[in-house]
Design an enzyme around this catalytic site. Structure first.
Site, PDB file in Angstrom:
ATOM      1  N   HIS A 126       0.564  -1.258   0.000  1.00  0.00           N
ATOM      2  CA  HIS A 126      -0.154  -0.151   0.013  1.00  0.00           C
ATOM      3  C   HIS A 126       1.091   1.203   0.053  1.00  0.00           C
ATOM      4  O   HIS A 126       2.070   1.271   0.497  1.00  0.00           O
ATOM      5  CB  HIS A 126      -0.712  -0.037   1.247  1.00  0.00           C
ATOM      6  CG  HIS A 126      -1.974   1.001   1.372  1.00  0.00           C
ATOM      7  ND1 HIS A 126      -1.848   2.429   1.643  1.00  0.00           N
ATOM      8  CD2 HIS A 126      -3.384   0.967   1.223  1.00  0.00           C
ATOM      9  CE1 HIS A 126      -2.692   2.920   1.650  1.00  0.00           C
ATOM     10  NE2 HIS A 126      -3.799   2.135   1.245  1.00  0.00           N
ATOM     11  N   ASP A 203       3.047  -4.652   7.968  1.00  0.00           N
ATOM     12  CA  ASP A 203       1.732  -3.922   7.866  1.00  0.00           C
ATOM     13  C   ASP A 203       0.694  -5.010   7.674  1.00  0.00           C
ATOM     14  O   ASP A 203       0.538  -5.551   7.051  1.00  0.00           O
ATOM     15  CB  ASP A 203       1.791  -2.978   6.618  1.00  0.00           C
ATOM     16  CG  ASP A 203       0.617  -2.520   6.183  1.00  0.00           C
ATOM     17  OD1 ASP A 203      -0.490  -2.587   6.905  1.00  0.00           O
ATOM     18  OD2 ASP A 203       0.375  -1.942   5.059  1.00  0.00           O
ATOM     19  N   GLN A 206      -4.573  -5.509   6.799  1.00  0.00           N
ATOM     20  CA  GLN A 206      -5.339  -6.163   6.017  1.00  0.00           C
ATOM     21  C   GLN A 206      -5.400  -7.625   6.642  1.00  0.00           C
ATOM     22  O   GLN A 206      -6.217  -8.332   5.990  1.00  0.00           O
ATOM     23  CB  GLN A 206      -5.146  -6.308   4.677  1.00  0.00           C
ATOM     24  CG  GLN A 206      -5.352  -5.102   3.924  1.00  0.00           C
ATOM     25  CD  GLN A 206      -6.700  -4.392   3.695  1.00  0.00           C
ATOM     26  OE1 GLN A 206      -7.736  -5.294   3.815  1.00  0.00           O
ATOM     27  NE2 GLN A 206      -6.879  -3.161   3.774  1.00  0.00           N
ATOM     28  N   LYS A 229     -10.423  -1.283  10.370  1.00  0.00           N
ATOM     29  CA  LYS A 229     -10.517  -2.544   9.578  1.00  0.00           C
ATOM     30  C   LYS A 229     -10.884  -3.681  10.411  1.00  0.00           C
ATOM     31  O   LYS A 229     -10.988  -4.908   9.847  1.00  0.00           O
ATOM     32  CB  LYS A 229      -8.997  -2.607   8.784  1.00  0.00           C
ATOM     33  CG  LYS A 229      -8.773  -1.638   7.647  1.00  0.00           C
ATOM     34  CD  LYS A 229      -7.835  -1.732   6.735  1.00  0.00           C
ATOM     35  CE  LYS A 229      -7.447  -0.458   5.898  1.00  0.00           C
ATOM     36  NZ  LYS A 229      -8.272  -0.196   5.023  1.00  0.00           N
ATOM     37  N   CYS A 367      -4.774   2.603  -3.775  1.00  0.00           N
ATOM     38  CA  CYS A 367      -3.514   3.167  -2.969  1.00  0.00           C
ATOM     39  C   CYS A 367      -2.545   2.125  -3.256  1.00  0.00           C
ATOM     40  O   CYS A 367      -1.156   1.978  -2.483  1.00  0.00           O
ATOM     41  CB  CYS A 367      -3.859   3.161  -1.565  1.00  0.00           C
ATOM     42  SG  CYS A 367      -4.849   4.799  -1.339  1.00  0.00           S
TER      43      CYS A 367
END
Length: 409
Positions: A126, A203, A206, A229, A367
């Site tokens: 991202h 990261d 997700q 999220k 993104c």
């Protein structure tokens, strides 16, 4: 699998917005990769905080402040348990994944990176895990290196020994791709980084709503995620960092709370975690995050993963039956995210027509412009599922796409 899908249908009543209508049609919400909807428990936790406990934390001797502080720090304990971190003070509250990454990138640029050093990211990232590292390298004189992806949307690790080497100071990688759904083998990057003494930031924006995460088992140096999220409020995020690293790095923001003593000429900084939490925090967001994690545990990751795998398999099969449709991101291990295009139709046009039927999907580059450049496309339509979606949502998506094909082809 059908049994699991049916069994979990009753969670929909926990999410009030799923009963809403959009453009006169019942909402089909398939934009969970952008943000998830909130269960009643999370909504109520925020209202209850403001109705009963509203006060600033850590600073007051009065009862309300102490009650708010207890709730706040109870949430930190919950996050520590959720990530299986060793210490509560390794949990730093931020505004989201983006700020968590920027915090580490900025601190590394000031305290660790020097000319000749290297930072490794992947083509799958991202923008929030690309741009901060570009900026860190510009500030420090370090060099940015890349792991590229294959046609299926997986990391190409054939050059791993060359890309991650003794010059590497940190690798910043995503656990799950927001654009393609690929579940990445982060343990391979971590193992290689350990051989050369490099740090690893993951990261997890997700990942945390799809699967359990154990930062100690992974041996991640840093792990980041966003509450919104994970069925929690917007504006709240988490940075996990190993104690040794967080003690070594300088503060990111200056202000109240992150200090021990301040004179006009010098300041001594506070202990962890407060060293990285300047100013009044997003208290209701932190409280809502605990409520969201409690809710996820109540449903259970086994149930969540079974349901989302069912939805992914069922939707993929149905979508591939549509004429001219191509799915981008075909890794064998995927989260419940499907990115696709239909021959001759711009993704934006598909998104607009679906919205008129009450169906929310995401269109564009998500993104992740380097991924779109890789496939030489302007963007995709992304349908991202959560465990509160169901067979009817898939039926409505397919019917909506069939209508879009009739109108736009």
């Amino acid at each position: 699998m059908q049994h699991t899908a049916h069994r979990l249908l009753d969670v929909r009543q926990d999410f009030p917005i799923l009963a809403a209508k959009v453009n006169g049609k019942p909402l089909v919400y398939l934009d969970n990769g952008a943000t998830t909807q909130k269960p009643v428990e999370v909504i109520d936790s925020i209202a209850q905080y403001y109705q009963n406990t509203n006060a600033n934390v850590h600073r007051g001797v009065h009862s309300l402040s102490q009650m708010a502080t207890d709730l706040f720090e109870e949430s930190r304990r919950t996050v520590r348990q959720f990530l299986h971190a060793q210490h509560e003070h390794e949990i730093i509250f931020t505004r989201g994944t983006t700020e968590s990454i920027n915090l580490i990138a900025d601190c590394f640029s000031r305290a660790v990176l020097r000319p000749g050093d290297e930072v490794v990211i992947t083509e799958l990232e991202h923008h929030s895990n690309i741009v901060p590292w570009q900026m860190a390298c510009q500030r420090s004189g370090a060099t940015l290196r890349f792991i590229y992806i294959t046609e299926s949307g997986e990391w190409d690790l054939s050059q791993l020994d060359e890309v991650i080497n003794t010059k590497t100071k940190i690798a910043a990688i995503s656990h799950v791709s927001n654009a393609l759904g690929t579940i990445n083998p982060v343990e391979k990057i971590i193992a290689k980084a350990r051989q050369v003494g490099a740090a690893v930031l993951i990261d997890g924006a997700q990942a945390v709503n799809h699967m359990p995460v154990d930062v100690q088992a992974l041996d991640a140096d840093f792990y980041c995620f966003s509450g919104h999220k994970l069925f929690a409020p917007t504006g709240i995020g988490v940075l996990y960092g190993k104690e040794s690293w967080l003690n070594q790095l300088p503060p990111y923001h200056g202000g109240g709370e992150m200090i021990k003593t301040v004179s006009l000429r010098e300041t001594t900084y506070n202990d962890l975690p407060h060293k990285f939490e300047a100013g009044t925090p997003h208290i209701e967001g932190v409280i809502g995050l605990k409520a969201a994690i409690d809710y996820v545990h109540k449903v259970g990751f086994d149930q969540i993963q079974q349901k989302e795998q069912y939805l992914l398999d069922a939707a993929t099969e149905r979508l591939l039956g549509l004429p001219g449709l191509r799915i981008y991101g075909t890794a064998p291990r995927k989260a419940s995210v499907i990115s696709f295009l239909i021959d001759g139709i711009h993704p934006y046009d598909i998104g607009v027509l679906l919205d008129k039927q009450g169906i929310a999907v995401r269109t564009g580059h998500h993104c992740t412009q380097p991924i779109m450049d890789k496939f030489e496309i302007p963007g995709t339509v992304r349908a991202s599922f959560s465990f509160y979606n169901n067979d009817e949502d898939i039926d409505r998506l397919i019917a909506g796409l069939e209508q879009a094909i009739r109108i736009l082809s």
